[in-house]
Enzyme design. Structure first.
Site, PDB file in Angstrom:
ATOM      1  N   ASP A 137       0.863  -1.186   0.000  1.00 59.52           N
ATOM      2  CA  ASP A 137       0.000   0.000   0.000  1.00 59.52           C
ATOM      3  C   ASP A 137       0.896   1.230   0.000  1.00 59.52           C
ATOM      4  OD1 ASP A 137      -2.252   1.771   0.402  1.00 59.52           O
ATOM      5  OD2 ASP A 137      -3.310   0.086   1.310  1.00 59.52           O
ATOM      6  N   ASP A 191     -10.582  -1.839   2.587  1.00 61.94           N
ATOM      7  CA  ASP A 191      -9.409  -1.517   1.773  1.00 61.94           C
ATOM      8  C   ASP A 191      -8.240  -2.324   2.320  1.00 61.94           C
ATOM      9  OD1 ASP A 191      -7.704  -0.438  -0.029  1.00 61.94           O
ATOM     10  OD2 ASP A 191      -7.864   1.638   0.677  1.00 61.94           O
ATOM     11  N   ALA A 192      -8.096  -3.523   1.781  1.00 61.87           N
ATOM     12  CA  ALA A 192      -7.136  -4.482   2.334  1.00 61.87           C
ATOM     13  C   ALA A 192      -6.003  -4.783   1.359  1.00 61.87           C
ATOM     14  CB  ALA A 192      -7.856  -5.772   2.699  1.00 61.87           C
ATOM     15  N   LYS A 193      -6.224  -4.507   0.082  1.00 65.51           N
ATOM     16  CA  LYS A 193      -5.208  -4.718  -0.966  1.00 65.51           C
ATOM     17  C   LYS A 193      -4.551  -6.087  -0.853  1.00 65.51           C
ATOM     18  CE  LYS A 193      -4.447   0.222  -1.722  1.00 65.51           C
ATOM     19  NZ  LYS A 193      -5.225   0.818  -0.620  1.00 65.51           N
ATOM     20  N   ARG A 194      -5.364  -7.103  -0.644  1.00 64.23           N
ATOM     21  CA  ARG A 194      -4.835  -8.446  -0.536  1.00 64.23           C
ATOM     22  C   ARG A 194      -4.531  -9.023  -1.911  1.00 64.23           C
ATOM     23  NH1 ARG A 194      -4.887  -6.693   4.199  1.00 64.23           N
ATOM     24  NH2 ARG A 194      -5.440  -7.974   5.989  1.00 64.23           N
TER      25      ARG A 194
END
Lengths: 276, 276
Positions: free
Chosen positions: A96, B91-94
């Site tokens: 991020d 909003d984890a952007k995994r």
């Protein structure tokens, strides 16, 4: 754990095995369900049975997060139980912008606030520089950046050609301008062992974390042939083939037997390369 | 929340604002510290003050994970408090291989086991197909895939040219073969508003989640000029400029005032485009 300490552990223990703690509560032996924290109890016994055969443990965050607060408590208990002479890797694949990555770094490196202080974290490169540098502020901690993965989908983007090179090669070259081989490792999927020669052109000194040996069928011999450096330069992970080797009360013995097989193969490779 | 429901909310509320709950315990007003869960108390008041002005809330997982078990409890409490007529985005952007992504999907979509059942999750594309498809097994849930981010590091890889196109364009094209615009959105950084025309070639119908308007200086007018579709097709996020608009006991009023400014600008854009 510093790079010299890591190399020293590899030589002392005659292994470069990482045990992946991808512990799925639905796959552990039934009798453990009566313990207050069955996942931790499983991990504790796996660690007791394998710690002299490996130099790293790698819990995958997803398997703990999927169980909410209970899962996080299992992960914290597992972190606290990891032996200090093993590299502790949180396989979180985070990525991020800067101030957000600062918070992920706190989550996994700052034991004083999150109860976890892993030695290393896996990071995904898509967002670039910002995603990586916040972790490097922590002296002695490692970033393990995804380069070439063993996933089916690795061909979707990692093999796209750009300026005459594959994307994963660009990732390695660029990331090596952000930190040295004493702070930065790369994830390289073992199902593509012939790619190691290529990767070593751009990452001659970095340790490579290699998943996919064992259950996913990669060849340890090929990985060593093409990927090993004078400092070993490899951490080879095995998860399911070790931790789920047995299904009953003897599961830890079964895990040890599998880990021992790999340790012996690794010792032979280290001897062949005259590292030990 | 389905696509028709989302569009309906946008028209009813005359806004396409998403409020980013990137709540940092060190930045919230001091008087909240006496509450049992100060971060939840902060979020609760922000939600109460803004829910008629926005159509989505987006907690960023890192800000909660950094506080360990307490942070996860704040996130769960916040999830439970989110109004059902707003799209809830984690909003984890995994991004991981298939069986690992299955677990992340449980962590954020399966309220029965993790206590959280968000409508949507942000996902990073580097590992390809495997990273995305496990979330699509959940009917009515959304994947919001990173395409072009507003991070400094976006130029490191997202702008690499491959087969005559930028990597982020490839990501959009490829991902649109995995799911339709009723399940898949893209993150597109608003600091590059002139890129929207380009992105709309490959994503004519997908909703785009646009961070970076407000504190990071993107222009709402440009975003709308180049990115808006007949269904609106935009969710514009603002985090810090709303939630940290005030610093004392009136912080929620200050947040409302900022959100109202954005809602009014958005209403004007929706009217100009004859969507309302």
């Amino acid at each position: 754990m510093s790079r010299p300490q890591l190399i020293d552990q590899i030589k002392q223990k005659r292994t470069f095995l990482c045990v992946g703690l991808d512990t799925d509560i639905d796959k552990i032996p039934e009798f453990l369900k009566s313990y207050p924290d069955p996942v931790f109890e499983f991990n504790r016994r796996i660690i007791d049975a394998t710690h002299d055969l490996c130099i790293a443990y790698k819990p995958n965050a997803a398997f703990y997060e999927s169980r909410g607060v209970n899962g996080l408590q299992s992960l914290i208990a597992t972190y606290k139980y990891l032996p200090k002479n093993c590299l502790s890797i949180i396989d979180a694949k985070r990525g991020d912008i800067g101030n957000t990555s600062d918070n992920y770094a706190k989550a996994f490196f700052r034991e004083d606030i999150s109860e976890m202080g892993f030695d290393a974290i896996t990071v995904t490169p898509y967002m670039g520089n910002d995603s990586v540098t916040p972790y490097l502020k922590y002296d002695g901690k490692w970033v393990i950046l995804l380069a070439l993965t063993s996933s089916v989908g690795s061909k979707d983007f990692q093999y796209l050609e750009t300026e005459g090179e594959f994307l994963y090669e660009k990732v390695i070259q660029k990331a090596n301008t952000w930190a040295g081989a004493d702070r930065l490792m790369f994830v390289v999927g073992a199902t593509k062992s012939t790619e190691f020669t290529n990767i070593r052109k751009y990452a001659p000194d970095n340790f490579l974390l290699v998943p996919g040996v064992g259950a996913q069928g990669g060849s340890l011999q090929d990985v060593c042939k093409y990927g090993m450096t004078p400092d070993c330069g490899l951490i080879v992970n095995s998860s399911r083939s070790i931790i789920y080797a047995g299904h009953d009360e003897n599961f830890a013995d079964a895990a040890r037997a599998e880990a021992l097989k790999l340790q012996q193969q690794m010792q032979a490779e280290l001897e062949k390369a005259e590292i030990i």
